[in-house]
Write a protein that holds these residues in place. Sequence first.
Motif, PDB file in Angstrom:
ATOM      1  N   ASN A 119      28.265  56.776  53.466  1.00 18.89           N
ATOM      2  CA  ASN A 119      27.689  57.863  54.496  1.00 18.89           C
ATOM      3  C   ASN A 119      27.986  57.706  55.930  1.00 18.89           C
ATOM      4  N   PHE A 120      27.994  56.561  56.128  1.00 17.63           N
ATOM      5  CA  PHE A 120      28.255  56.158  57.741  1.00 17.63           C
ATOM      6  C   PHE A 120      29.080  54.873  57.923  1.00 17.63           C
ATOM      7  N   LEU A 121      30.304  54.909  58.308  1.00 19.18           N
ATOM      8  CA  LEU A 121      31.010  53.745  58.513  1.00 19.18           C
ATOM      9  C   LEU A 121      30.320  52.676  59.527  1.00 19.18           C
ATOM     10  N   ARG A 122      30.535  51.664  59.194  1.00 19.43           N
ATOM     11  CA  ARG A 122      29.958  50.335  60.027  1.00 19.43           C
ATOM     12  C   ARG A 122      28.434  50.725  60.133  1.00 19.43           C
ATOM     13  N   PRO A 123      27.710  50.771  58.965  1.00 14.30           N
ATOM     14  CA  PRO A 123      26.455  51.431  59.005  1.00 14.30           C
ATOM     15  C   PRO A 123      25.306  50.646  59.441  1.00 14.30           C
ATOM     16  N   ASP A 124      25.643  49.237  59.634  1.00 20.27           N
ATOM     17  CA  ASP A 124      24.621  48.443  60.109  1.00 20.27           C
ATOM     18  C   ASP A 124      24.774  48.162  61.785  1.00 20.27           C
ATOM     19  N   GLU A 125      25.472  48.756  62.374  1.00 16.27           N
ATOM     20  CA  GLU A 125      25.904  48.727  63.610  1.00 16.27           C
ATOM     21  C   GLU A 125      25.183  49.897  64.710  1.00 16.27           C
ATOM     22  N   PHE A 126      24.883  49.635  65.789  1.00 15.95           N
ATOM     23  CA  PHE A 126      24.210  50.665  66.802  1.00 15.95           C
ATOM     24  C   PHE A 126      25.420  51.136  67.543  1.00 15.95           C
ATOM     25  N   ILE A 127      25.804  52.391  67.143  1.00 19.23           N
ATOM     26  CA  ILE A 127      27.089  52.803  67.597  1.00 19.23           C
ATOM     27  C   ILE A 127      26.446  54.620  68.199  1.00 19.23           C
ATOM     28  N   PRO A 128      26.063  54.752  69.069  1.00 20.95           N
ATOM     29  CA  PRO A 128      25.582  56.250  69.661  1.00 20.95           C
ATOM     30  C   PRO A 128      26.593  57.141  69.478  1.00 20.95           C
ATOM     31  N   GLU A 129      28.108  56.650  69.868  1.00 20.99           N
ATOM     32  CA  GLU A 129      29.167  57.727  70.150  1.00 20.99           C
ATOM     33  C   GLU A 129      29.314  58.178  68.736  1.00 20.99           C
ATOM     34  N   ARG A 130      28.810  57.745  67.642  1.00 26.06           N
ATOM     35  CA  ARG A 130      29.116  58.376  66.078  1.00 26.06           C
ATOM     36  C   ARG A 130      28.512  59.880  66.066  1.00 26.06           C
ATOM     37  N   PRO A 166      24.143  59.509  47.395  1.00 21.94           N
ATOM     38  CA  PRO A 166      24.172  60.666  48.420  1.00 21.94           C
ATOM     39  C   PRO A 166      24.248  62.053  47.670  1.00 21.94           C
ATOM     40  N   GLU A 167      24.634  62.225  46.576  1.00 22.78           N
ATOM     41  CA  GLU A 167      24.945  63.403  45.942  1.00 22.78           C
ATOM     42  C   GLU A 167      23.391  64.090  45.514  1.00 22.78           C
ATOM     43  N   ALA A 168      22.328  62.928  45.230  1.00 25.66           N
ATOM     44  CA  ALA A 168      21.221  63.460  45.007  1.00 25.66           C
ATOM     45  C   ALA A 168      20.408  64.015  46.011  1.00 25.66           C
ATOM     46  N   ILE A 169      20.776  64.029  47.307  1.00 26.83           N
ATOM     47  CA  ILE A 169      19.584  64.084  48.402  1.00 26.83           C
ATOM     48  C   ILE A 169      19.593  65.855  48.241  1.00 26.83           C
ATOM     49  N   VAL A 170      20.528  66.480  48.148  1.00 27.20           N
ATOM     50  CA  VAL A 170      20.349  67.835  48.188  1.00 27.20           C
ATOM     51  C   VAL A 170      19.517  68.368  46.970  1.00 27.20           C
ATOM     52  N   ILE A 196      22.484  65.369  38.242  1.00 28.17           N
ATOM     53  CA  ILE A 196      23.370  65.001  39.449  1.00 28.17           C
ATOM     54  C   ILE A 196      24.824  64.423  38.966  1.00 28.17           C
ATOM     55  N   GLY A 197      25.729  64.948  39.294  1.00 25.67           N
ATOM     56  CA  GLY A 197      27.276  64.500  38.879  1.00 25.67           C
ATOM     57  C   GLY A 197      27.120  64.476  37.459  1.00 25.67           C
ATOM     58  N   SER A 256      24.767  64.989  55.862  1.00 25.89           N
ATOM     59  CA  SER A 256      23.627  65.399  55.165  1.00 25.89           C
ATOM     60  C   SER A 256      22.734  64.352  54.743  1.00 25.89           C
ATOM     61  N   ALA A 257      23.343  63.124  54.790  1.00 30.63           N
ATOM     62  CA  ALA A 257      22.543  61.911  54.547  1.00 30.63           C
ATOM     63  C   ALA A 257      21.767  61.256  55.639  1.00 30.63           C
ATOM     64  N   PHE A 258      21.567  62.078  56.808  1.00 34.02           N
ATOM     65  CA  PHE A 258      21.084  61.631  57.767  1.00 34.02           C
ATOM     66  C   PHE A 258      19.656  62.574  57.744  1.00 34.02           C
ATOM     67  N   ILE A 259      18.475  61.759  57.447  1.00 36.03           N
ATOM     68  CA  ILE A 259      17.362  62.445  56.635  1.00 36.03           C
ATOM     69  C   ILE A 259      16.078  61.741  57.411  1.00 36.03           C
ATOM     70  N   PRO A 260      16.074  61.445  58.674  1.00 36.23           N
ATOM     71  CA  PRO A 260      14.771  60.555  59.506  1.00 36.23           C
ATOM     72  C   PRO A 260      13.482  61.679  59.180  1.00 36.23           C
ATOM     73  N   PHE A 261      13.820  62.748  59.258  1.00 33.61           N
ATOM     74  CA  PHE A 261      12.638  64.044  59.379  1.00 33.61           C
ATOM     75  C   PHE A 261      12.705  64.575  57.951  1.00 33.61           C
ATOM     76  N   SER A 262      13.260  63.956  56.881  1.00 36.47           N
ATOM     77  CA  SER A 262      13.271  64.634  55.806  1.00 36.47           C
ATOM     78  C   SER A 262      14.123  65.860  55.768  1.00 36.47           C
ATOM     79  N   VAL A 263      14.477  66.742  54.760  1.00 36.33           N
ATOM     80  CA  VAL A 263      15.195  67.932  54.498  1.00 36.33           C
ATOM     81  C   VAL A 263      14.349  68.788  53.785  1.00 36.33           C
ATOM     82  N   GLY A 264      14.925  70.162  53.608  1.00 31.38           N
ATOM     83  CA  GLY A 264      14.549  70.928  52.577  1.00 31.38           C
ATOM     84  C   GLY A 264      13.115  71.578  53.250  1.00 31.38           C
TER      85      GLY A 264
END
Length: 544
Positions: free
Chosen positions: A451-462, A152-156, A427-428, A474-482
């Motif tokens: 990055n996300f607890l219970r990562p494979d579950e559909f939980i919109p409330e997160r 995860p530290e590599a994203i930025v 990186i680190g 910052s690990a949420f990157i469906p539209f990429s970043v930067g």
Amino acid sequence: MQDHNHILALPSSKLLVSGVACGYFVHQYVKRVEVDRHPLSILSIVVAAPFVLAFGLRHLGKYEGYLLAYQSALMVESCAVLSLWMNTLIYRAFSHPLKEFPGPFGAKLSKFWSLKQVIDSKVRWYQVVGELKNKYGDYVRTGPRELVIFDPEAIVPILGFNSKTRKGPFYGAMEQSLHTTRDHDFHKMRRKVWDLAFKQTLADYGPSIEEFTDSLLARVASSGGKPLALNDLCIHYSYDVMSALAFGDSTRFLEGKSTKTATKILDNIREGIVAVGALLHVPWILTVVESISFAGPMMEFNRWSAEQVDKRSQMKNPRPDIMGHLLEHTEDTAAGRRLLNADSRVIIGAGSDTTASALTVLFVLLATNPSYQKKLRDEVEIIFANSTYNSAKPQVLLDGIINEALRLYPPVTFLSQRVTPAEGLTIGKVHIPPDTVVSVGTFSIHHDARNFLRPDEFIPERWSSQPDLILNKSAFIPFSVGAYNCPGRGLAMMELRSVISRTVQEFDISTSDMHEFDTRGFFDGIKDHFTSGVPRCEMVFQKR
């Protein structure tokens, strides 16, 4: 007369030794450059080299007959090529700067290893790299000069605005556009034009989007509660919106009034992205395909997209759209027209397939999690009752459902390539050597418990009432970043909000085979076609 028979032995000694040496010295050069960007030039050199060498040998009086000189020259070249291959494989396996990074042995030697994995996995590379992560860790060597990174530290450092990396070789395999250019300064200049186009016209897109949502709901209603081909519904909606907002003229798929040409182009694109999903691992093949696009489906797509640009440039008093703004801010030159045509193909692909796959996933998630239909319906009915509906405005549960769908099944599973700068990248505690192709595994990052607890579950409330389930936003990157993030993110979210909120308000959504629907199998079946290839399914929309 000189006896030339002894010359026949020459290729097995001095000339063949010269060939071996030539292969060695060529390798010392090519290991420092991206030779795969020029496959046709290299092929031309390989074909021409024996003729040139044979002419030189004849000119020096070494051979009495040109055929004998050519045969010897061909033998020398073969020896040089074999030497080059051997030097390359030995270097990649045992001396390459990435030799300390773990990964499959075959991947160290050639990107054809990755291509084989894509084929064996039935075009699910994102699943292959997930298995590699489990086996080798956060840094996996997946090519001679390539690492896939899950840290995860590599994203930025890799994707962030201040990153010193540049785009990878895949992008250089295609025509220059906003998306594919590797020229950072050009991208920065062109991106300003695109951003201004969306900023100035986004407010004008709302009514147009709602008109197409009207058409989608009319088509859904016409099914009378019978199973409806979901993938076709979503792709037709996204193409109609894309064509209208990009070129000022809808393809009219939802109304069933599309032209034969538009239908054929859509089919060609669907088939083409399958090939891209495989060949992106060997970009020199994409370069060859791009170079010979004067025939076949690629030629038809190129010609059609160029026609859309020409038609848009001749429109009188059109409604605001993306291409109109690009036309206004692009020079009317041959280079400018090529750029506009290339950008039009970016709009067609990135502006439709991604939205369609996201919509398909959203409908399936709602159908298989019916409790969220009621919760969402309660939210949107209050909005409509208070006349505060606006697809550009975020809503708590609606946006939570959309974000969770994008996290679980991102519409682009392609691992965006970057190349490390001359000083390398740290990186680190991990130092990555210079000129290394690095990629961040979006799907794996989204499914990582760090990055996300219970990562494979559909939980919109997160995304609202349970923020503790998000450990690294910052690990949420469906539209990429930067700098290279998606310029159409706002528009895509407007389309998703409009379709999902209004459909839930009017219909109950379920799968056509509710008791037999294999949810896990369905989502595991998503393919990596550059954009996500969602399995075909049917959906039932029952009028409330």
